[in-house]
Structure formats: C-alpha cells, structure tokens
Design an enzyme around this catalytic site. Sequence first.
Site, short mmCIF file in Angstrom:
data_model
loop_
_atom_site.label_atom_id
_atom_site.label_comp_id
_atom_site.label_asym_id
_atom_site.label_seq_id
_atom_site.Cartn_x
_atom_site.Cartn_y
_atom_site.Cartn_z
N LYS A 163 10.51 -6.97 5.81
CA LYS A 163 10.03 -7.06 4.43
C LYS A 163 11.11 -7.71 3.60
O LYS A 163 12.29 -7.65 3.98
CB LYS A 163 9.73 -5.65 3.88
CG LYS A 163 8.74 -5.64 2.75
CD LYS A 163 7.32 -5.69 3.26
CE LYS A 163 6.30 -5.70 2.15
NZ LYS A 163 4.94 -5.53 2.68
P1 NAD Z 1 -1.02 -7.11 -6.45
O1 NAD Z 1 0.20 -7.55 -7.15
O2 NAD Z 1 -2.09 -8.10 -6.15
O3 NAD Z 1 -1.72 -5.89 -7.27
C1 NAD Z 1 -0.98 -4.78 -7.69
C2 NAD Z 1 -1.86 -3.96 -8.63
O4 NAD Z 1 -1.14 -2.79 -8.99
C3 NAD Z 1 -2.23 -4.68 -9.92
O5 NAD Z 1 -3.60 -4.45 -10.22
C4 NAD Z 1 -1.36 -3.98 -10.97
O6 NAD Z 1 -1.95 -3.95 -12.24
C5 NAD Z 1 -1.30 -2.58 -10.39
N1 NAD Z 1 -0.18 -1.83 -10.93
C6 NAD Z 1 1.14 -2.15 -10.96
N2 NAD Z 1 1.83 -1.21 -11.59
C7 NAD Z 1 0.94 -0.26 -11.97
C8 NAD Z 1 1.03 0.97 -12.67
N3 NAD Z 1 2.21 1.42 -13.10
N4 NAD Z 1 -0.11 1.69 -12.88
C9 NAD Z 1 -1.30 1.25 -12.44
N5 NAD Z 1 -1.45 0.10 -11.77
C10 NAD Z 1 -0.35 -0.65 -11.54
O7 NAD Z 1 -0.51 -6.40 -5.11
P2 NAD Z 1 -1.31 -6.18 -3.75
O8 NAD Z 1 -1.00 -7.31 -2.85
O9 NAD Z 1 -2.71 -5.83 -4.05
O10 NAD Z 1 -0.52 -4.91 -3.16
C11 NAD Z 1 -0.80 -3.59 -3.60
C12 NAD Z 1 -0.22 -2.62 -2.58
O11 NAD Z 1 -0.78 -2.87 -1.29
C13 NAD Z 1 1.29 -2.68 -2.36
O12 NAD Z 1 1.75 -1.39 -2.02
C14 NAD Z 1 1.43 -3.59 -1.17
O13 NAD Z 1 2.65 -3.42 -0.48
C15 NAD Z 1 0.25 -3.12 -0.35
N6 NAD Z 1 -0.22 -4.06 0.66
C16 NAD Z 1 -0.61 -5.31 0.33
C17 NAD Z 1 -1.10 -6.17 1.31
C18 NAD Z 1 -1.62 -7.55 1.00
O14 NAD Z 1 -2.13 -8.20 1.91
N7 NAD Z 1 -1.54 -8.02 -0.23
C19 NAD Z 1 -1.16 -5.74 2.63
C20 NAD Z 1 -0.77 -4.44 2.95
C21 NAD Z 1 -0.31 -3.61 1.94
#
Ligand code: NAD
Length: 476
Positions: A163
């Site tokens: 990561k």
């Molecule tokens: P992203 O940046 O697209 O979305 C993040 C979301 O979290 C946004 O809607 C934002 O408004 C919200 N957020 C941030 N701070 C917040 C708060 N304090 N209160 C409420 N909402 C809040 O990110 P993503 O890619 O969707 O990733 C989200 C999670 O999923 C992370 O933990 C990431 O590691 C995990 N993840 C992502 C992927 C992927 O393919 N993108 C794969 C596996 C795991």
Amino acid sequence: MSKPTKGVNGTASANSSAKGAPAKAAPAKPKRGVRIEKPPAGSENLMKHTVFDELAFPTDPNNLYRQTVGSMLQAADLMNLPHELKIILAQPKNEIMVHFPVRMDDGQFRLFKGYRVQHNNALGPYKGGLRFHHDVHLDDVKSLSFLMTMKCSLVGVPYGGGKGGIKVDPYKHSRGEMERIVRRFTAAIAHDIGPDYDIPAPDVGSTSQHMAWIADTYCSISEGSGKNGMAVVTGKPVEIGGSLGREKATGQGVVDTLVEMLPEIGVDIKNCRVSILGYGNVGSWSGRIIQDKGAKVITVMDHTGAIRNDGGLDAHALAIHCQKTGGVAGFKGAAAIAKDEFYKTKVDVFIPAALEQMIQEPEAKLLNCKVLAEGANAPTTPAGERILQQRGIEVLPAILCNAGGVTVSYFEWVQNKTSHAWELETVDRELNKHMIAAARRCRDARKKYKCDLRTAAYIGALERLKQAYMVRGIFP
Ligand code: NAD
C-alpha cells in the site's frame, strides 16, 4: 529517500503512535444469531500478545496497526500458526518513505511526503492501492498493506500485499499540480515498483487518471528495459489497458458477498433496506448494484452530510449528484438528517464504505441493522466489533467483502500480460467465482474453528500463506 527495512523477517520498526494502557473490557454474551464460541475479536485478549512485546509494538489500544495485527494473531493462535510466521506477518518487509519537491502553479516549490509499504510477497508481487489524503500516516499505510496480504491470500489471487500514499489533499490542487505531484512521486519510487514486483492501484483520493500518469511516468523511466511498463499499475483508464468492470469491482464484490451470505442470516436481498457510509467509489457502486437487485437504499452519509428516504432513494441519481457536487448534501431525492439519526435508522444491511475506524463503540451502540458488510478497510474497531457481536449484528469482514477490487485488478494485470481484453461479462463471472470461493473458505473455517467470521477469514488467508512458506522455506 530513507532506506527501506529489507529482509524476509520484516524486522520491527518504529511506530508513530503514542503510548498508553491497553483497554480492559469484560467479554459479554452475544444476544442472538451469531455463532461465536471463542472469545470475540475486540475483547481484551486482542490487545495482549507476546508478539506485540517481542516486536516492540505501540501500546496504544487505539493504534490502527496494533488493532489490525491483533485480529490476525488471534486467528493465528487458534490455528496454531508457527511462531516464525506470526512475527514475519506482524511486520512489513519494506517501509519506504520519500520526500519530493514539486513546483506549484504560483512558481513556488512545496515538499511532499510519500509512502510505499511492501508487506509481504510470499504469494506473488506486492499489490495495493495509493491513498492521496492530507492525513495519511505510516501506520495507516502499514495496516492497509497488511490487509492486502490477507485479502489477496483469502480471495486466491497470486499477489502479496502493499500500500502507499501521498500526504496531499487532491481536491486542493489544480489538475496541473496533481499531475506534477503524481509524476514526481512515481519517479521517487520507480526503482521500488514494477509490473512483476510491486503493482499500485487507486484507493481513497486517487483515480484512474492518476494511474495513467503513473504508468506513463514509469514507462518513460523504464523505456528500453523490455518490460511492459503499463502493467505497473491497475485501475487504469480502459483506453490504456484498464479492465472493463474495474471501476465498479469493489462494490460488485460487496454485493456478490451479500448475495452469498445473506440467505443464512435470513435476509432477502430483494427486499432489504440498506444504509451506506461513504458514497465514493465503493459506497456508490455498492448502492447502485444492490438497488438493481431489488434492495432499497434508505440512508447515506458522507463528509458533506447525511440523507434519508424511507421509500428508498435513487442510488444512480445520487451517484451523479455526488460526481457533480462532491457529496450527498443537497440531494433533492432525500431529506437531510443528523448524524445520530443516520446510524440509528433501522435497516437490514449497513455498509461502511468511507475510512478506517469509523465504527467505534458509540456508533456500534446506535446501529440498528442485522448485517454490517465492510466495504471500507478496517472500518470497525475491536471495541466497536465487540458491541456489534453482543448485539447480534453479523460482521462480514473487509478482507472478504471488499476483495472485488484487487480481484479485478488481477484480471487487468493478466489482460495486460497477455495483450488481451476481456468482455465485461467474463470479468463479472470470474469475479463472482472468486468472491463465492472466498466466502465459502470463510464459512468452512468458521465451522471448523467455531469462531467469528473475521477470525475465520484470517484463518482462510493464513492457511494459504502457511502452505506457501512451507514449500518456499525461509531464506537462507
Ligand atoms: P473514495 O475516495 O472514492 O470515497 C470515500 C468516501 O468516504 C467519500 O464518499 C467521502 O465523502 C467519504 N468520507 C470521507 N471522510 C468521511 C467522514 N469523515 N464521514 C463520512 N464520510 C466520509 O474512496 P473509495 O475508493 O470508495 O474507498 C473507500 C474505502 O474502501 C477505503 O477504506 C478504501 O481503502 C476501501 N477500498 C477501496 C477499494 C477501491 O477499489 N476503491 C478497494 C478495496 C477497499
């Protein structure tokens, strides 16, 4: 560049958290439904382990890395994993930190900090996303890289875990500044990544456009090496070798897992009510796909606010609204609600899909759902999980639930390596096979070891890693 700590045993490294006394909490009896016969994850035994002392872990019980590794050690103890594998897996192999200068639009230079943590490569090249966030720290990146090792092993893709990230708020920079930041970071770590060595991908704050700049920079630096440089990252735009279905893959995997697991919990996906925390990539795709299966998305909260529509809001329209405005606030198809009401609203499935450690004790006490499906990485703290277990809420752990993203990243890498493009139908079908196999692996381990699903998921992952170490041995 600071030198990475190299070596197969991943020696103990300095951790950045404050010291404090471990939390004490009495184990409590689960109320209903959940099949737990061993001490639940989150009880005080998670906070104590000889490995923590041996590797000089931070003593703060709120430290994310300690919490994450604690769950794994509990599973490792239950399955009698050899001690040497516990200490190898409790620390990353390499921790790389870089500082690099970038010229801003006003002509001034700013210095940025970047990370790449390579946790383990026993099963294949390091694999994992890059987080662009102003508050990213080494311990976060270590935790996320550790989870990638476990996730790749559980879901059966031939990768280890890694990561990375940049301490930057991507929304506060122009496109030109972000391009220079991303390219300069790529140059700083170019000798530590590669299509057969370490393959980054998007995570919070990073996009397919950022991946395109990384691939282009890496190709320019490694030109003439004979490598297919474009395969150095996944999550690329389809025009330059990205896979169909990658953008929605994590949400698709969350829903595939729910389809497989909900019947035994007595929830019908066609009529279920859903609440989603975070409406970015993972949250919005989970919402859209589960709605298309007949479920109703009732409440959503992100960093801009919380909304509710008891008849079910339009998850597709909300995704478009968020793309246009940056968040759920102001969405016409639902009413604004307070944060407490968001957590308290009665639903069947709650999907945390924002950041780590958001479901702590107070949130866990408010939640009114039957299942919590972890779309985000490490969204539930051990103390929060203990409350959920006491209240009979089933937790589908992140290393199972959100493994769809890395699975389709693997498909993208295979397509790049074979100069071939798969149809969307093939991607979705193969993803579904991996998700179902991983869910069954968890179920089998839960039955065999009579433990909760998170411990079972770790056991499923550790079994495969153990086999790899048995045949590979430990150098020299
Ligand atoms: P992203 O940046 O697209 O979305 C993040 C979301 O979290 C946004 O809607 C934002 O408004 C919200 N957020 C941030 N701070 C917040 C708060 N304090 N209160 C409420 N909402 C809040 O990110 P993503 O890619 O969707 O990733 C989200 C999670 O999923 C992370 O933990 C990431 O590691 C995990 N993840 C992502 C992927 C992927 O393919 N993108 C794969 C596996 C795991």
